[in-house]
Design a protein around this motif. Structure first.
Motif, short mmCIF file in Angstrom:
data_model
loop_
_atom_site.label_atom_id
_atom_site.label_comp_id
_atom_site.label_asym_id
_atom_site.label_seq_id
_atom_site.Cartn_x
_atom_site.Cartn_y
_atom_site.Cartn_z
N MET A 1 0.84 -1.18 0.00
CA MET A 1 0.00 0.00 0.00
C MET A 1 0.89 1.25 0.00
SD MET A 1 -3.06 0.83 2.63
CE MET A 1 -2.70 2.18 3.70
N SER A 2 0.61 2.17 -0.88
CA SER A 2 1.47 3.36 -0.98
C SER A 2 0.96 4.46 -0.05
CB SER A 2 1.52 3.84 -2.42
OG SER A 2 0.55 4.80 -2.68
N ASN A 3 1.88 5.29 0.39
CA ASN A 3 1.54 6.39 1.27
C ASN A 3 0.86 7.51 0.49
OD1 ASN A 3 2.66 5.16 3.48
ND2 ASN A 3 4.60 6.23 3.33
N THR A 4 0.06 8.28 1.20
CA THR A 4 -0.54 9.46 0.60
C THR A 4 0.50 10.58 0.58
OG1 THR A 4 -1.34 10.33 2.71
CG2 THR A 4 -2.83 8.85 1.50
N ILE A 5 0.15 11.68 -0.08
CA ILE A 5 1.06 12.83 -0.12
C ILE A 5 1.35 13.29 1.31
CG2 ILE A 5 1.22 15.28 -0.75
CD1 ILE A 5 -0.43 14.63 -3.24
N GLY A 6 0.30 13.43 2.11
CA GLY A 6 0.47 13.90 3.48
C GLY A 6 1.34 12.98 4.31
N GLN A 7 1.11 11.67 4.20
CA GLN A 7 1.92 10.70 4.95
C GLN A 7 3.38 10.78 4.53
OE1 GLN A 7 -0.27 7.20 3.82
NE2 GLN A 7 -1.41 7.12 5.75
N THR A 8 3.61 10.89 3.24
CA THR A 8 4.98 10.95 2.72
C THR A 8 5.70 12.18 3.26
OG1 THR A 8 4.30 9.81 0.69
CG2 THR A 8 6.37 11.03 0.61
N LEU A 9 5.04 13.34 3.18
CA LEU A 9 5.66 14.58 3.65
C LEU A 9 5.88 14.57 5.16
CD1 LEU A 9 3.73 17.14 1.42
CD2 LEU A 9 6.14 16.50 1.23
N LYS A 10 4.89 14.08 5.90
CA LYS A 10 5.02 14.03 7.36
C LYS A 10 6.17 13.10 7.75
CE LYS A 10 2.48 13.10 11.60
NZ LYS A 10 1.20 12.70 12.19
N GLY A 11 6.26 11.95 7.06
CA GLY A 11 7.34 11.00 7.34
C GLY A 11 8.70 11.62 7.10
N LYS A 12 8.83 12.37 5.99
CA LYS A 12 10.10 13.04 5.69
C LYS A 12 10.44 14.06 6.77
CE LYS A 12 11.90 12.24 1.56
NZ LYS A 12 13.30 11.95 1.35
N ARG A 13 9.44 14.84 7.17
CA ARG A 13 9.65 15.88 8.20
C ARG A 13 10.11 15.24 9.50
NH1 ARG A 13 6.77 17.42 12.40
NH2 ARG A 13 4.82 16.43 11.76
N GLU A 14 9.44 14.16 9.89
CA GLU A 14 9.78 13.49 11.15
C GLU A 14 11.17 12.86 11.09
OE1 GLU A 14 6.36 10.96 11.67
OE2 GLU A 14 5.26 12.52 12.77
N ARG A 15 11.53 12.28 9.94
CA ARG A 15 12.87 11.69 9.79
C ARG A 15 13.97 12.74 9.90
NH1 ARG A 15 10.01 8.39 6.47
NH2 ARG A 15 10.52 9.40 4.52
N LEU A 16 13.63 13.97 9.48
CA LEU A 16 14.59 15.07 9.59
C LEU A 16 14.61 15.66 11.00
CD1 LEU A 16 13.92 16.96 6.23
CD2 LEU A 16 15.96 15.65 6.82
N GLY A 17 13.68 15.24 11.84
CA GLY A 17 13.60 15.76 13.21
C GLY A 17 13.06 17.19 13.25
N MET A 18 12.30 17.56 12.24
CA MET A 18 11.77 18.92 12.13
C MET A 18 10.38 18.99 12.77
SD MET A 18 11.13 21.09 8.60
CE MET A 18 12.83 20.99 8.08
N THR A 19 10.15 20.01 13.56
CA THR A 19 8.83 20.20 14.17
C THR A 19 7.94 20.98 13.22
OG1 THR A 19 9.37 22.30 15.21
CG2 THR A 19 9.85 20.29 16.49
N LEU A 20 6.64 20.97 13.49
CA LEU A 20 5.71 21.77 12.68
C LEU A 20 6.02 23.26 12.81
CD1 LEU A 20 2.31 19.90 13.12
CD2 LEU A 20 3.51 20.33 10.98
N ASN A 21 6.43 23.68 14.00
CA ASN A 21 6.78 25.10 14.19
C ASN A 21 7.96 25.50 13.32
OD1 ASN A 21 4.74 25.61 16.03
ND2 ASN A 21 6.01 25.08 17.79
N GLU A 22 8.97 24.64 13.24
CA GLU A 22 10.14 24.92 12.39
C GLU A 22 9.73 24.96 10.91
OE1 GLU A 22 13.64 22.83 15.10
OE2 GLU A 22 12.52 21.62 13.65
N LEU A 23 8.87 24.00 10.54
CA LEU A 23 8.40 23.95 9.15
C LEU A 23 7.57 25.19 8.81
CD1 LEU A 23 8.30 22.24 6.56
CD2 LEU A 23 6.21 21.20 7.44
N GLU A 24 6.77 25.63 9.76
CA GLU A 24 5.96 26.84 9.56
C GLU A 24 6.85 28.05 9.29
OE1 GLU A 24 2.31 29.14 11.85
OE2 GLU A 24 3.77 28.06 13.07
N LYS A 25 7.91 28.19 10.06
CA LYS A 25 8.83 29.32 9.88
C LYS A 25 9.56 29.22 8.54
CE LYS A 25 9.58 30.10 14.78
NZ LYS A 25 10.44 29.83 15.92
N GLN A 26 9.93 28.01 8.16
CA GLN A 26 10.71 27.82 6.93
C GLN A 26 9.85 28.03 5.68
OE1 GLN A 26 13.07 24.28 6.98
NE2 GLN A 26 13.75 24.52 4.89
N THR A 27 8.59 27.61 5.72
CA THR A 27 7.74 27.68 4.53
C THR A 27 6.83 28.91 4.48
OG1 THR A 27 6.00 26.39 5.61
CG2 THR A 27 7.63 25.16 4.29
#
Length: 132
Positions: free
Chosen positions: A1-27
């Motif tokens: 079963m393949s991941n959705t776009i959201g699952q893929t992006l969230k997985g990448k963010r978590e593997r990088l150890g990035m929080t949502l707050n950090e992502l919010e500031k960066q994007t």
């Protein structure tokens, strides 16, 4: 079963150890919007037509190729307004177009009543001027 776009992006963010707050500031994308993207809830966005742009920003922030991600998951994304209009046009131009009134009789009746009222008022005015 393949991941959705959201699952893929969230997985990448978590593997990088990035929080949502950090992502919010960066994007420069609000945290609530990022959560909607991670939950694949594109229809809940204030403007679902911006989903691809937000995904591109998110993907860039987590070092992912957004074009491949979007290409493989195109069916998850909301349909652009042009496609919705195309469906409506097809429906109306098909062999069995929807039934609807071709003429509004209410406006015609209003014009007739108004014309009668104006004529009656003019006749009464003329009579009042002649006999008074």
């Amino acid at each position: 079963m393949s991941n959705t776009i959201g699952q893929t992006l969230k997985g990448k963010r978590e593997r990088l150890g990035m929080t949502l707050n950090e992502l919010e500031k960066q994007t420069n994308v609000k945290r609530e919007t990022l959560v909607l993207i991670e939950n694949n809830d594109f229809e809940a966005l204030k403007n679902p037509n911006y989903a691809e742009g937000i995904i591109m920003k998110y993907a860039k922030a987590v070092n992912t190729d957004s074009s491949i991600l979007i290409h493989h998951h195109r069916e998850e994304l909301p349909q652009p307004a042009e496609r919705q209009y195309d469906k409506s046009i097809e429906q109306f131009s098909g062999p069995n177009p929807p039934m609807y009134k071709t003429q509004n009789k209410d406006s015609r009746q209003l014009v007739i009543w108004l014309s009668g009222f104006i004529i009656l008022t003019a006749v009464l005015w003329v009579l009042a001027v002649l006999f008074l």
